[in-house]
Design a protein around this motif. Structure first.
Motif, short mmCIF file in Angstrom:
data_model
loop_
_atom_site.label_atom_id
_atom_site.label_comp_id
_atom_site.label_asym_id
_atom_site.label_seq_id
_atom_site.Cartn_x
_atom_site.Cartn_y
_atom_site.Cartn_z
N UNK A 33 -8.90 7.88 -7.79
CA UNK A 33 -7.81 7.13 -8.83
C UNK A 33 -7.46 5.62 -8.27
N UNK A 34 -7.78 4.94 -8.78
CA UNK A 34 -7.47 3.56 -9.74
C UNK A 34 -6.01 3.05 -10.38
N UNK A 35 -5.74 2.66 -8.85
CA UNK A 35 -4.12 2.02 -9.63
C UNK A 35 -4.67 0.53 -9.72
N UNK A 36 -3.64 -0.31 -10.59
CA UNK A 36 -2.60 -1.37 -10.51
C UNK A 36 -2.23 -2.37 -9.60
N UNK A 37 -3.57 -3.27 -8.59
CA UNK A 37 -2.43 -3.26 -7.72
C UNK A 37 -0.98 -4.55 -7.92
N UNK A 38 -0.96 -5.05 -9.20
CA UNK A 38 0.11 -5.32 -9.02
C UNK A 38 1.07 -4.85 -9.85
N UNK A 39 1.22 -4.02 -10.69
CA UNK A 39 1.78 -2.96 -11.59
C UNK A 39 2.15 -1.55 -10.93
N UNK A 40 1.05 -1.22 -10.30
CA UNK A 40 1.18 0.36 -9.72
C UNK A 40 0.79 1.61 -11.31
N UNK A 41 0.58 0.74 -11.98
CA UNK A 41 -0.05 1.26 -12.92
C UNK A 41 -1.46 2.67 -12.67
N UNK A 42 -1.36 3.20 -13.07
CA UNK A 42 -2.54 4.15 -12.91
C UNK A 42 -3.87 3.40 -14.14
N UNK A 43 -4.75 3.90 -13.27
CA UNK A 43 -6.43 2.48 -14.85
C UNK A 43 -7.12 3.83 -15.20
N UNK A 44 -7.75 4.27 -13.90
CA UNK A 44 -8.51 5.51 -13.93
C UNK A 44 -8.66 6.72 -12.85
N UNK A 45 -8.74 7.47 -13.60
CA UNK A 45 -8.92 8.45 -12.36
C UNK A 45 -10.73 9.34 -12.82
N UNK A 46 -11.40 9.60 -11.31
CA UNK A 46 -12.61 9.49 -11.57
C UNK A 46 -12.89 10.57 -10.90
N UNK A 47 -13.85 12.26 -10.81
CA UNK A 47 -14.32 12.28 -9.63
C UNK A 47 -15.22 12.08 -8.49
N UNK A 48 -15.15 12.37 -7.65
CA UNK A 48 -15.32 11.70 -6.24
C UNK A 48 -17.31 11.38 -6.14
N UNK A 79 0.55 -1.03 0.14
CA UNK A 79 0.04 0.33 0.36
C UNK A 79 0.60 1.30 0.37
N UNK A 80 1.78 1.27 0.37
CA UNK A 80 3.01 2.56 0.63
C UNK A 80 3.40 2.80 -0.59
N UNK A 81 3.11 2.04 -0.64
CA UNK A 81 3.90 2.14 -2.99
C UNK A 81 2.92 2.76 -3.52
N UNK A 82 2.29 2.27 -3.62
CA UNK A 82 0.58 2.91 -4.39
C UNK A 82 1.00 4.22 -3.80
N UNK A 83 0.80 4.06 -2.96
CA UNK A 83 0.17 5.99 -2.01
C UNK A 83 1.66 6.69 -2.71
N UNK A 84 2.77 6.18 -2.65
CA UNK A 84 4.20 7.48 -3.41
C UNK A 84 3.61 7.39 -5.23
N UNK A 85 2.78 6.50 -5.62
CA UNK A 85 2.73 6.14 -7.27
C UNK A 85 1.60 7.15 -6.64
N UNK A 86 0.31 7.62 -6.27
CA UNK A 86 0.13 8.57 -6.27
C UNK A 86 0.16 9.40 -5.72
N UNK A 87 1.12 9.89 -4.58
CA UNK A 87 1.49 11.54 -4.22
C UNK A 87 2.44 12.40 -5.26
N UNK A 88 3.22 11.03 -6.12
CA UNK A 88 3.72 11.86 -7.14
C UNK A 88 2.70 12.74 -8.67
N UNK A 89 1.55 11.65 -8.34
CA UNK A 89 0.98 12.39 -9.38
C UNK A 89 0.31 13.62 -8.95
N UNK A 90 -0.66 13.19 -7.64
CA UNK A 90 -0.86 14.24 -7.13
C UNK A 90 0.06 15.19 -5.73
N UNK A 91 0.95 15.88 -5.86
CA UNK A 91 1.99 16.80 -4.98
C UNK A 91 0.66 16.91 -4.49
#
Length: 114
Positions: A99-114, A56-68
């Motif tokens: 933000x939906x992030x692939x759990x295996x690769x860390x690739x951002x799959x989609x982004x949508x408004x909540x 999960x911490x790796x996923x958070x790092x990916x998302x934080x890079x995308x939304x600093x």
């Protein structure tokens, strides 16, 4: 008489729509479709330890890079044939983004408004 019955039936349907929308927002299934399940914290940790999913911490790092400038609110591991993390971010402008992030690769799959 038929017009009145039709009108009443239509009004009854309109009265139920807000409840159905709330149920969908809360993740309740409104049909017989198989819904992907949300993993508990223990299940998510086990999958990460097995090496099948990123931590999960790796996923958070990916998302934080995308939304600093954004604040990560929370996230869930959605299990299924293609597991992904669903991470909610409050952007600097106040907009909620999911933000939906692939759990295996860390690739951002989609982004949508909540």
């Amino acid at each position: 008489m038929i017009r009145i019955v039709t009108l009443l039936a239509g009004l009854a349907c309109l009265a139920v729509l807000p409840e159905m929308a709330q149920a969908q927002d809360k993740g309740y299934a409104l049909s017989a479709q198989i819904q992907p399940s949300r993993a508990t914290g223990g299940e998510a940790r086990q999958n990460a330890q097995d090496g099948s999913n990123l931590r999960y911490i790796e996923i958070l790092t990916i998302v934080r890079r995308r939304y600093p400038q954004g604040d990560v609110l929370d996230g869930d591991l959605i299990q299924g044939s293609n597991p992904y993390y669903e991470v909610r971010v409050r952007q600097a402008n106040g907009q909620l983004t999911i933000v939906d992030v692939d759990a295996r690769t860390g690739r951002i799959l989609r982004e949508r408004r909540g």
